[in-house]
Design a protein around this motif. Structure first.
Motif, PDB file in Angstrom:
ATOM      1  N   GLU A  42      -1.912 -33.783  52.189  1.00  0.00           N
ATOM      2  CA  GLU A  42      -1.681 -32.990  53.402  1.00  0.00           C
ATOM      3  C   GLU A  42      -1.280 -31.550  53.109  1.00  0.00           C
ATOM      4  OE1 GLU A  42      -2.212 -33.950  56.607  1.00  0.00           O
ATOM      5  OE2 GLU A  42      -3.039 -35.802  55.780  1.00  0.00           O
ATOM      6  N   THR A  43      -0.513 -31.338  52.046  1.00  0.00           N
ATOM      7  CA  THR A  43       0.066 -30.011  51.818  1.00  0.00           C
ATOM      8  C   THR A  43      -0.344 -29.364  50.502  1.00  0.00           C
ATOM      9  OG1 THR A  43       2.051 -30.835  50.702  1.00  0.00           O
ATOM     10  CG2 THR A  43       2.117 -30.727  53.126  1.00  0.00           C
ATOM     11  N   GLY A  44      -0.853 -30.176  49.559  1.00  0.00           N
ATOM     12  CA  GLY A  44      -1.156 -29.638  48.233  1.00  0.00           C
ATOM     13  C   GLY A  44       0.070 -29.550  47.340  1.00  0.00           C
ATOM     14  N   ASN A  45       1.214 -30.002  47.832  1.00  0.00           N
ATOM     15  CA  ASN A  45       2.472 -29.958  47.076  1.00  0.00           C
ATOM     16  C   ASN A  45       2.546 -31.151  46.124  1.00  0.00           C
ATOM     17  OD1 ASN A  45       5.067 -29.742  46.124  1.00  0.00           O
ATOM     18  ND2 ASN A  45       6.049 -29.845  48.136  1.00  0.00           N
ATOM     19  N   VAL A  46       2.571 -30.883  44.833  1.00  0.00           N
ATOM     20  CA  VAL A  46       2.594 -31.935  43.826  1.00  0.00           C
ATOM     21  C   VAL A  46       4.025 -32.323  43.411  1.00  0.00           C
ATOM     22  CG1 VAL A  46       2.452 -30.458  41.771  1.00  0.00           C
ATOM     23  CG2 VAL A  46       1.364 -32.697  41.755  1.00  0.00           C
ATOM     24  N   MET A  47       5.016 -31.597  43.911  1.00  0.00           N
ATOM     25  CA  MET A  47       6.408 -31.843  43.506  1.00  0.00           C
ATOM     26  C   MET A  47       6.884 -33.275  43.786  1.00  0.00           C
ATOM     27  SD  MET A  47       8.977 -30.799  41.899  1.00  0.00           S
ATOM     28  CE  MET A  47       8.603 -29.101  41.669  1.00  0.00           C
ATOM     29  N   PRO A  48       6.597 -33.873  44.948  1.00  0.00           N
ATOM     30  CA  PRO A  48       7.045 -35.264  45.145  1.00  0.00           C
ATOM     31  C   PRO A  48       6.469 -36.222  44.094  1.00  0.00           C
ATOM     32  CG  PRO A  48       6.475 -34.293  47.244  1.00  0.00           C
ATOM     33  CD  PRO A  48       6.034 -33.325  46.183  1.00  0.00           C
ATOM     34  N   TRP A  49       5.196 -36.036  43.726  1.00  0.00           N
ATOM     35  CA  TRP A  49       4.616 -36.906  42.699  1.00  0.00           C
ATOM     36  C   TRP A  49       5.271 -36.650  41.347  1.00  0.00           C
ATOM     37  CZ3 TRP A  49       2.857 -41.283  41.546  1.00  0.00           C
ATOM     38  CH2 TRP A  49       2.297 -41.522  40.308  1.00  0.00           C
ATOM     39  N   ALA A  50       5.564 -35.394  41.042  1.00  0.00           N
ATOM     40  CA  ALA A  50       6.244 -35.079  39.783  1.00  0.00           C
ATOM     41  C   ALA A  50       7.610 -35.768  39.726  1.00  0.00           C
ATOM     42  CB  ALA A  50       6.390 -33.567  39.620  1.00  0.00           C
ATOM     43  N   LEU A  51       8.313 -35.784  40.854  1.00  0.00           N
ATOM     44  CA  LEU A  51       9.608 -36.475  40.901  1.00  0.00           C
ATOM     45  C   LEU A  51       9.454 -37.968  40.662  1.00  0.00           C
ATOM     46  CD1 LEU A  51      11.338 -34.644  43.890  1.00  0.00           C
ATOM     47  CD2 LEU A  51      11.948 -34.511  41.460  1.00  0.00           C
ATOM     48  N   VAL A  52       8.443 -38.576  41.277  1.00  0.00           N
ATOM     49  CA  VAL A  52       8.206 -40.005  41.079  1.00  0.00           C
ATOM     50  C   VAL A  52       7.855 -40.278  39.613  1.00  0.00           C
ATOM     51  CG1 VAL A  52       6.654 -41.937  41.629  1.00  0.00           C
ATOM     52  CG2 VAL A  52       7.527 -40.482  43.462  1.00  0.00           C
ATOM     53  N   GLN A  53       6.926 -39.496  39.074  1.00  0.00           N
ATOM     54  CA  GLN A  53       6.455 -39.733  37.718  1.00  0.00           C
ATOM     55  C   GLN A  53       7.548 -39.471  36.675  1.00  0.00           C
ATOM     56  OE1 GLN A  53       3.323 -37.691  34.775  1.00  0.00           O
ATOM     57  NE2 GLN A  53       2.461 -38.242  36.746  1.00  0.00           N
ATOM     58  N   PHE A  54       8.135 -38.291  36.707  1.00  0.00           N
ATOM     59  CA  PHE A  54       9.121 -37.953  35.679  1.00  0.00           C
ATOM     60  C   PHE A  54      10.444 -38.666  35.912  1.00  0.00           C
ATOM     61  CE2 PHE A  54       6.213 -34.245  35.439  1.00  0.00           C
ATOM     62  CZ  PHE A  54       5.734 -34.525  34.163  1.00  0.00           C
ATOM     63  N   GLY A  55      10.806 -38.875  37.181  1.00  0.00           N
ATOM     64  CA  GLY A  55      12.007 -39.669  37.464  1.00  0.00           C
ATOM     65  C   GLY A  55      11.834 -41.113  37.018  1.00  0.00           C
ATOM     66  N   GLY A  56      10.647 -41.659  37.261  1.00  0.00           N
ATOM     67  CA  GLY A  56      10.366 -43.028  36.826  1.00  0.00           C
ATOM     68  C   GLY A  56      10.404 -43.164  35.310  1.00  0.00           C
ATOM     69  N   MET A  57       9.831 -42.182  34.627  1.00  0.00           N
ATOM     70  CA  MET A  57       9.843 -42.252  33.156  1.00  0.00           C
ATOM     71  C   MET A  57      11.245 -42.011  32.609  1.00  0.00           C
ATOM     72  SD  MET A  57       7.076 -43.453  32.214  1.00  0.00           S
ATOM     73  CE  MET A  57       7.361 -43.359  30.459  1.00  0.00           C
ATOM     74  N   ALA A  58      12.053 -41.199  33.284  1.00  0.00           N
ATOM     75  CA  ALA A  58      13.450 -41.026  32.864  1.00  0.00           C
ATOM     76  C   ALA A  58      14.197 -42.356  33.011  1.00  0.00           C
ATOM     77  CB  ALA A  58      14.120 -39.935  33.685  1.00  0.00           C
ATOM     78  N   LEU A  59      13.909 -43.081  34.087  1.00  0.00           N
ATOM     79  CA  LEU A  59      14.515 -44.401  34.269  1.00  0.00           C
ATOM     80  C   LEU A  59      14.057 -45.363  33.180  1.00  0.00           C
ATOM     81  CD1 LEU A  59      16.214 -46.432  35.856  1.00  0.00           C
ATOM     82  CD2 LEU A  59      14.223 -46.798  37.345  1.00  0.00           C
ATOM     83  N   VAL A  60      12.758 -45.354  32.862  1.00  0.00           N
ATOM     84  CA  VAL A  60      12.238 -46.226  31.802  1.00  0.00           C
ATOM     85  C   VAL A  60      12.904 -45.886  30.469  1.00  0.00           C
ATOM     86  CG1 VAL A  60      10.171 -46.829  30.462  1.00  0.00           C
ATOM     87  CG2 VAL A  60      10.058 -46.721  32.944  1.00  0.00           C
ATOM     88  N   LEU A  61      13.065 -44.605  30.183  1.00  0.00           N
ATOM     89  CA  LEU A  61      13.724 -44.183  28.944  1.00  0.00           C
ATOM     90  C   LEU A  61      15.166 -44.680  28.910  1.00  0.00           C
ATOM     91  CD1 LEU A  61      13.646 -42.619  26.302  1.00  0.00           C
ATOM     92  CD2 LEU A  61      14.218 -40.560  27.587  1.00  0.00           C
ATOM     93  N   THR A  62      15.870 -44.547  30.016  1.00  0.00           N
ATOM     94  CA  THR A  62      17.244 -45.043  30.103  1.00  0.00           C
ATOM     95  C   THR A  62      17.288 -46.558  29.911  1.00  0.00           C
ATOM     96  OG1 THR A  62      17.812 -43.246  31.614  1.00  0.00           O
ATOM     97  CG2 THR A  62      19.293 -45.137  31.577  1.00  0.00           C
ATOM     98  N   LEU A  63      16.378 -47.268  30.561  1.00  0.00           N
ATOM     99  CA  LEU A  63      16.340 -48.729  30.445  1.00  0.00           C
ATOM    100  C   LEU A  63      15.956 -49.164  29.031  1.00  0.00           C
ATOM    101  CD1 LEU A  63      14.699 -49.637  33.867  1.00  0.00           C
ATOM    102  CD2 LEU A  63      17.086 -50.003  33.184  1.00  0.00           C
TER     103      LEU A  63
END
Length: 148
Positions: A42-63
């Motif tokens: 809808e907006t061309g804003n990739v920031m929400p996906w970046a948060l999901v991707q990098f936040g998810g991988m940060a969680l995986v790294l922590t786990l």
């Protein structure tokens, strides 16, 4: 990608936190991933996906630093992180790889090939779980009859 991340987060949380927490974590990541894709459309804003991707991988790294729970499937998060980082490297060097290979292969292509290898630790863990179930059924003929 949202589905793959949701599954990864769900299994990782099940193994390192609790089985009860795994499903909500997976559903949250799936919902966030799908919504971020819609925001991008809808907006061309990739920031929400970046948060999901990098936040998810940060969680995986922590786990990955946490001890797996007893009787977990033994998912090797370190290998998944390794393939993710390698794939990101190929993605970042997309143009250079394309030029270096005389327009034969791009970094984007290598990213997808490398990312597919991140599924191998999952396959190996599930295979190990399957062998554990088969062994349990052999030692419990009553359960084997119900399972068939």
């Amino acid at each position: 990608m949202a589905v793959a991340f949701a599954g990864l987060i769900g299994v990782a949380v099940c193994e390192r936190v609790s089985q009860r927490a795994g499903w909500p974590a997976a559903w949250f990541v799936l919902t966030a991933g799908l919504l971020s894709a819609e925001v991008f459309q809808e907006t061309g804003n990739v920031m929400p996906w970046a948060l999901v991707q990098f936040g998810g991988m940060a969680l995986v790294l922590t786990l990955a630093l946490a001890t797996p729970m007893r009787k977990s499937v033994g998912l090797k998060l370190g290998w998944i992180i390794f393939f993710y980082v390698l794939a990101k490297g190929f993605e970042m060097a997309d143009h250079q790889i394309y030029e270096f290979t005389q327009q034969t292969v791009s970094g984007h292509t290598l990213k997808h090939l490398t990312a597919s290898f991140a599924g191998l630790p999952v396959v190996f863990a599930l295979r190990k779980l399957e062998m554990r179930w088969q062994a349990a059924l052999r030692h419990n003929p009553g359960a084997a009859a119900v399972a068939a």
